[in-house]
Enzyme design. Sequence first.
Site, PDB file in Angstrom:
ATOM      1  N   LYS A  80       0.841  -1.219   0.000  1.00  0.00           N
ATOM      2  CA  LYS A  80       0.000   0.000   0.000  1.00  0.00           C
ATOM      3  C   LYS A  80       0.865   1.253   0.000  1.00  0.00           C
ATOM      4  CE  LYS A  80      -2.962  -2.453   3.213  1.00  0.00           C
ATOM      5  NZ  LYS A  80      -3.222  -2.447   4.661  1.00  0.00           N
ATOM      6  N   ARG A 101      15.041  -8.714   4.911  1.00  0.00           N
ATOM      7  CA  ARG A 101      15.594  -8.845   3.553  1.00  0.00           C
ATOM      8  C   ARG A 101      14.831  -7.889   2.647  1.00  0.00           C
ATOM      9  NH1 ARG A 101      16.769 -14.352   0.302  1.00  0.00           N
ATOM     10  NH2 ARG A 101      18.516 -14.253   1.758  1.00  0.00           N
ATOM     11  N   HIS A 129      25.155  -9.795   2.440  1.00  0.00           N
ATOM     12  CA  HIS A 129      24.330 -10.852   3.040  1.00  0.00           C
ATOM     13  C   HIS A 129      25.131 -11.376   4.239  1.00  0.00           C
ATOM     14  CE1 HIS A 129      21.620 -14.026   3.677  1.00  0.00           C
ATOM     15  NE2 HIS A 129      21.571 -14.581   2.481  1.00  0.00           N
TER      16      HIS A 129
HETATM   17  N1   CP Z   1      21.336 -18.627   0.927  1.00  0.00           N
HETATM   18  C1   CP Z   1      20.203 -17.919   0.930  1.00  0.00           C
HETATM   19  O1   CP Z   1      20.204 -16.713   1.176  1.00  0.00           O
HETATM   20  O2   CP Z   1      19.088 -18.636   0.603  1.00  0.00           O
HETATM   21  P1   CP Z   1      17.616 -18.065   0.581  1.00  0.00           P
HETATM   22  O3   CP Z   1      17.545 -17.055  -0.539  1.00  0.00           O
HETATM   23  O4   CP Z   1      16.742 -19.257   0.356  1.00  0.00           O
HETATM   24  O5   CP Z   1      17.369 -17.387   1.891  1.00  0.00           O
END
Ligand code: CP
Length: 305
Positions: A80, A101, A129
Site C-alpha cells: 500500500k 531482507r 548478506h
Molecule cells: N542462501 C540464501 O540466502 O538462501 P535463501 O535465498 O533461500 O534465503
Amino acid sequence: MRHLMSPLDLSVAELDELLDLASDIEKNPQKYAHACAGKKLATCFYEPSTRTRLSFEAAMLNLGGSVLGFASADSSSAAKGESVSDTIRVISCYADICAMRHPKEGAPLVAAQKSGIPVINAGDGGHQHPTQTLTDLLTIRSLKGRLDHMTIGLCGDLKFGRTVHSLINALIRYPGISFVLISPEELRIPDYIREDVLIKNHIPFREVERLEDAMPELDILYMTRVQRERFFNEEDYIRLKDFYILTRQKLNLAKEDLHVLHPLPRVNEISVEVDDDPRAAYFKQAQYGVYVRMALILTLLEWRD
Ligand code: CP
C-alpha cells in the site's frame, strides 16, 4: 543497541567469539533451549527466501522464543506504499529483534536508523548478506579447523552475488588467504571489490574463466548461481546460466580435502551426482546457518550465560 548490516560490523575478536558460541550451541543445544523465552523475532522479507527466513525462525524457536513476520512485500503494507522506516517503527512495538531482507541496497540500514530493536540485514539487493557470511565462516572453520592460510575459489556470478562480496570482505581479515575468482567476463567481480578491497589490501588473487584451471589448487570451492533476478534482460541470463556446472569429472581434479560450499538455492551449477561426494558440504552449510543465527540472536539480545 547493535544491528548487523555487514560482517565488518563485528571485529575479528567478536566474530571469533560468535563462532565459538555457535559451535557450543551445536554441541550443547539443550543449554540454550530457553535462552530467549518470552522474546520475539520478526522476519520482514520483501524478497523471496527459503533458508535465511526459515533458519532465522528455526533459530529463534530453538532458543525458546517466538516468531512473527511476513514473507513477501505483497503480503505486507509495503504493497500500500508504506515506507521501510514506518514499518520498522511499528515492528519495534511488536518484537524484540528483526531480520530484514529487501531488494533495495541499504534498505535494512535505513530501517536500523529508525528502529527501537536490533535489525539484522538478511540480504539487501546485490550488496551484502552478512548472516550468509557468518554461516560460510562457521562452515569453513568447522570443516577445516581454521580460517587462515587457504586458497578460496569463488565461482559463478561474482558480479551480482552478494554472498561473494560479503565473504571476501570477511576473509581478508585473516592471514594467508588468497582467492581464485572464476567467472565469465560479463560476471566478473565489481571494481569496488577488486580495487578497493583486494588490491588495496594486497590480497593475492587471480581471475580465470575455466573452473578446471583453478580446481587443483583450491582448499574451498564456493559455487554460486547466476542471479536471474538481477539481470536486465532474459537473453543474457539464458546465455550465462549454465556457464559452470560442477560435475564429478571436474571434482576429480581437486584435492581430497577440498570442501564445496554453495549458499543455495542451486539451479544447475552443481550436478546432483556431486551431492554424494564427501567433499560436498552445502547441505551441512545450511545446518550451520541455524547455529550461527542462534548465536547472533543471543549476541544482539545481549544474552549472558
Ligand atoms: N542462501 C540464501 O540466502 O538462501 P535463501 O535465498 O533461500 O534465503
